[in-house]
Design a protein around this motif. Sequence first.
Motif, PDB file in Angstrom:
ATOM      1  N   SER A 204       0.817  -1.217   0.000  1.00 16.07           N
ATOM      2  CA  SER A 204       0.000   0.000   0.000  1.00 16.07           C
ATOM      3  C   SER A 204       0.846   1.261   0.000  1.00 16.07           C
ATOM      4  CB  SER A 204      -0.925   0.009   1.221  1.00 16.07           C
ATOM      5  OG  SER A 204      -0.163  -0.002   2.416  1.00 16.07           O
TER       6      SER A 204
ATOM      7  N   SER B  96       4.982   1.017  -4.819  1.00 18.49           N
ATOM      8  CA  SER B  96       4.724   0.142  -5.973  1.00 18.49           C
ATOM      9  C   SER B  96       5.943  -0.715  -6.306  1.00 18.49           C
ATOM     10  CB  SER B  96       4.352   0.995  -7.189  1.00 18.49           C
ATOM     11  OG  SER B  96       5.413   1.888  -7.508  1.00 18.49           O
TER      12      SER B  96
ATOM     13  N   ASP C  66       5.601  -4.555  -5.888  1.00 16.04           N
ATOM     14  CA  ASP C  66       4.564  -5.265  -6.629  1.00 16.04           C
ATOM     15  C   ASP C  66       5.097  -6.511  -7.333  1.00 16.04           C
ATOM     16  OD1 ASP C  66       3.100  -3.189  -5.761  1.00 16.04           O
ATOM     17  OD2 ASP C  66       2.308  -2.586  -7.715  1.00 16.04           O
TER      18      ASP C  66
ATOM     19  N   ASP D 237      -8.793  -0.236   2.180  1.00 11.82           N
ATOM     20  CA  ASP D 237      -9.398   0.665   1.200  1.00 11.82           C
ATOM     21  C   ASP D 237      -9.606  -0.058  -0.135  1.00 11.82           C
ATOM     22  OD1 ASP D 237      -6.918   0.958  -0.437  1.00 11.82           O
ATOM     23  OD2 ASP D 237      -6.193   1.992   1.336  1.00 11.82           O
ATOM     24  N   THR D 238     -10.402   0.571  -0.980  1.00  5.47           N
ATOM     25  CA  THR D 238     -10.741  -0.017  -2.280  1.00  5.47           C
ATOM     26  C   THR D 238      -9.532  -0.115  -3.193  1.00  5.47           C
ATOM     27  OG1 THR D 238     -12.903   1.032  -2.049  1.00  5.47           O
ATOM     28  CG2 THR D 238     -12.337   0.173  -4.214  1.00  5.47           C
ATOM     29  N   ARG D 239      -8.661   0.901  -3.152  1.00 11.47           N
ATOM     30  CA  ARG D 239      -7.483   0.903  -4.027  1.00 11.47           C
ATOM     31  C   ARG D 239      -6.618  -0.323  -3.770  1.00 11.47           C
ATOM     32  NH1 ARG D 239      -2.349   2.071  -3.524  1.00 11.47           N
ATOM     33  NH2 ARG D 239      -2.655   2.616  -1.326  1.00 11.47           N
ATOM     34  N   LEU D 240      -6.387  -0.630  -2.496  1.00 10.08           N
ATOM     35  CA  LEU D 240      -5.569  -1.789  -2.150  1.00 10.08           C
ATOM     36  C   LEU D 240      -6.270  -3.077  -2.567  1.00 10.08           C
ATOM     37  CD1 LEU D 240      -3.067  -2.969  -0.803  1.00 10.08           C
ATOM     38  CD2 LEU D 240      -4.251  -2.815   1.396  1.00 10.08           C
TER      39      LEU D 240
ATOM     40  N   GLY E 272      -8.289  -3.508  -5.069  1.00 12.25           N
ATOM     41  CA  GLY E 272      -8.143  -3.663  -6.512  1.00 12.25           C
ATOM     42  C   GLY E 272      -6.762  -4.151  -6.904  1.00 12.25           C
ATOM     43  N   LYS E 273      -5.748  -3.647  -6.217  1.00 16.84           N
ATOM     44  CA  LYS E 273      -4.378  -4.070  -6.511  1.00 16.84           C
ATOM     45  C   LYS E 273      -4.192  -5.549  -6.176  1.00 16.84           C
ATOM     46  CE  LYS E 273      -0.977  -1.190  -5.730  1.00 16.84           C
ATOM     47  NZ  LYS E 273       0.108  -0.388  -5.076  1.00 16.84           N
TER      48      LYS E 273
ATOM     49  N   TYR F  57     -11.896  -2.798   6.302  1.00 17.35           N
ATOM     50  CA  TYR F  57     -12.626  -2.204   5.172  1.00 17.35           C
ATOM     51  C   TYR F  57     -13.879  -3.015   4.873  1.00 17.35           C
ATOM     52  CZ  TYR F  57     -13.818  -0.792   0.431  1.00 17.35           C
ATOM     53  OH  TYR F  57     -14.488  -0.371  -0.681  1.00 17.35           O
TER      54      TYR F  57
END
Length: 711
Positions: free
Chosen positions: A648, A651, A654, A678-681, A683-684, A697
């Motif tokens: 988070s 990058s 990754d 959170d949503t961003r994490l 999605g990743k 979350y």
Amino acid sequence: MSGQAATGAPDGLLKRIISEKRQRLRKNVHILFLGLTAAEADPIITLLRGARLAPRGQQAQSAEEFHQALSERSWDLILSPQVEGQFGAKEAVQILHRLNKDIPIIQLVPKSNSQALLQGLKARMATVISLEEQELLLIQIRRQLEHLENRRRLRIVEAQLAESEKRCQQLAELSKLPVIYLTSDLVTLYSNPAFSELFGLDDSNDQQYEPLDKFTVLKDRDLLKTALQDALQSNSHGVKTELKARRVDGTNFQAHFNIQQTRYLNQDCLQVIISPEIRGNEESFENLDPTTRLFDANYLISALEKAVHRALTGGSDCHLLYIRFDNYSALQSELGTSGCDIVLADVAELMQQKINKTHICARLEEDVFAILFHDPSPDKAIKLADLLCQSIAQLNIDVTGSSVQTTCSIGVCSINDNAPHYIELIDRARVAADEVLNNGQRGNGVKLFELADEDHDDIDDSSIKMIVDALENDKFRILFQPIVALASANGWGNYEVFLRLQENEGEEGLSPNVFLATMDNADISIRIDQWVIQHAFVRVAEQLRQHQRSRLFINLTTGFYQDADALNWIADQLKEHRIPAEMIVFQASESDLSTSQVQAEQFRFGLKKLGCKFCIKHFGVSENRELLRKKLKPDLVKLDGFYIQDLSNSSESDKAFAALIKDLKGSGIGSIAPLVEDTRLMGKLWKLGVDYIQGYYLQPPAEDMTYDFFE
């Protein structure tokens, strides 16, 4: 058992529990194990995990591996023995000294003694500890990490200070106001172009470095010297005086001299800002709160910053009083905004009557006043706070014909040579005021903020008594947190089971890893695990009768899976409650499993025969992670939280994370990502191929299994 808790202990234990409870997030610690095998490093990792740290370890056995590790990342700590003829702590110290790297080294010895400690300290070790003294080792590791963090912060602050001083000089050069800096001996260090312009000097004119009193008329020079001396010795917020200034051509003009302590060219000095027009005093409307006629929050914070700076040099201690109204919300509901403004104005007037103008009274927030009390005595600060409490409580305020009374809670915080940032000071005073309001007194009192003492006493006996009492008196309860599939859910939901102990209704339960980490009692940990398993099986059976299928993840302690009767007991419970074995997943910590691999293999083999699933949690912590994965062949692994935190925050990780997930999938092992916030994490994680996610979350742990997995 991870995720389990307790309360209702003696004072010493409660302090420890409360202190640990506040540490919501684990701190990643990057440790280099130099000359230690995986078997020797794993108990240390387990110890640190129990202390709410997240160790990320790497081993090095030679100078080449040590150099390679140093080039890969910044390390927080090195743990190493000193074995004759092998690369160890002493050689590492020499390399670090040559490379000018600041990494503390703790030398591990078979047995501590004064001679070993003396030799280690002479060799520039941070300390020397025996591996047998685990509590002492943990204390020293925490202390060395704290010292390292402070040194890193200091270096950052020093760099920021140098940059700030550079910018201050640039701003002074660009300022339209005349600025001059004087040493403590009142010798001119620097004057800006505006100063030269105001007094009719050429930039190259040596007169600009004349004593400042040469630029005032003769009769005002003594007044200027007095003001400068007052500013040097003052514990307040600077000195302002109005004098008649004199240009080099002999013409005079009235000017306002604003004198305060500051730093220039890395030394303490006086800054004098000269204005040819009187710009008013500190009580000008722009510095005041219009409702109360007290200073506003910006003015108080500016004064507080200066007070902290003066206190850091010693001899200028003072206090911050944080004054919060106990019933402000009720007053707003009853009187409205206009009525509350009348109450605030009357209380402010009372404060101005009771408090000398030497001290600063301000309105910090809507329902909070604050006082910067320029006195080093905490007793005087508390006495003043008590006086204000009593006076405010006795004050009858007339609001549109009705008599209104109010009370306040006052937190007092000392400002001295060990003072933190001003924001932390305000938080400390606020905490003290909150304690007055929440300790049963319901406000109308005073509390001096005190740092909590770390309690390192032996708390095993108290912990055992507390747990036995909880088991015998039914004080435990279980909670469930959903584990959600990012792809197919297979028609059922997944929940992790957490244990909480709750003595009183409305209280939040506490987690037993706080005390199990320091308690070595296998019988007690087995009883806790059995209690959780029995109550979890009851809930699963209830759901099956309602035609709902939920797979439960149940945490186990080392003592339970090492017990010879554990598998037979589980089999009996499955039969008694008529639960399909595939609906139960037992999970254990990787660091615990790595210290008891033989028993772990036997237990895993037995679970497979029963049909239960197995999960390794905190996966990726120890050097044995690949060996454990191959030997235990888990059905799932729950990744350690540091993977998610790194993912988070950056990058760069990754690719490595994607490779790990791909490797797990290739082995047929499901992956769970915890701490999803959170949503961003989310999605990743989905893009990288993670199978399941878990975190606040989605939902915090709850008493019922009601999460809609299929919406």
